[in-house]
Scaffold this active site. Sequence first.
Site, short mmCIF file in Angstrom:
data_model
loop_
_atom_site.label_atom_id
_atom_site.label_comp_id
_atom_site.label_asym_id
_atom_site.label_seq_id
_atom_site.Cartn_x
_atom_site.Cartn_y
_atom_site.Cartn_z
CE1 TYR A 171 5.88 -3.43 -5.57
CE2 TYR A 171 5.97 -2.98 -3.88
CZ TYR A 171 6.41 -3.14 -4.92
OH TYR A 171 7.92 -3.55 -5.15
CE LYS A 175 6.04 -6.31 -6.78
NZ LYS A 175 6.50 -6.35 -7.88
#
Length: 302
Positions: A171, A175
């Site tokens: 993640y 991001k």
Amino acid sequence: MTGICTGRVAVVTGAGRGLGRAHALALAAEGAAVVVNDLGVAADGAGASGGPAQQVVEEIRAHGGQAVAHTGDITTDDGARSLVTTALDAFGRLDALVNNAGFLRDRMLVNLAEDDWDAVMRVHLKGHFLPLKHAAAHWRTEAKAGRTPDARVVNTSSGAGLLGSVGQGNYSAAKAGILGLTLVAAAELGRYGVQVNALAPAARTRMTEQTFADTMAAPTDGVFDAMAPENVSPLVVWLASADSAGVTGRVFEAEAGRITVMEGWRPGPTADKGARRTPSEAGETARHLLTKAEPARPVYGA
């Protein structure tokens, strides 16, 4: 409401729940016609349902707004293309793209499966790239035809992308990649009348309410709900509106009542010998420069 998006058409991905739903409702309340995209998957990306997107559409229409649902997979080329086509077919134009869709598959790095890495990269990073690509292609065509748009893209990053987050290597990497994509898109698309910015929100969603349960818990009645996703949406609406003219290539943090302009990698302390160093000299120089540098901010969960 101020109506700052009156006459504009916005697409919001992952808009069936959480932050995306809040953004879609806020855009509609400010006059935008909204394409509500959502696959209706579980928090880990499993399954699919058209229900969440349609529910938000009905909510917008019940308040007098305009909205249509799109349940295509925006991580595929066909799905992302149809997202743009849906806006054009339903409302005749496209003015703003809010990339928000995502899910989590958290593991410590040594336990992180390749499939879980790929799945999170696909929905977050590829799921930003493909809608952006097809929206940008439409806006470029408009600009070349002499109809230069006043278009906006709002990408969704995270504090995990800015600082890292323990147990979220996939993640965090996705991001962080969104931030790089935002900077490139802002530089490339400005000539076509497109502004591109990114947001790192903190709010209560399916992805955060369990991982950060104590922080994200709703307060008792009468107390400001700092983690309500609706607190983030006003900045999204403004960035999607014509009122944000001149703001592009920027990253904002938004949490509760706080908005912060994030300042990324910039040159810090430096030393130039004018010649090649030995490894020991390089290490000595690096340690000396680190004594002058700002200390690194801690990784989330460290």
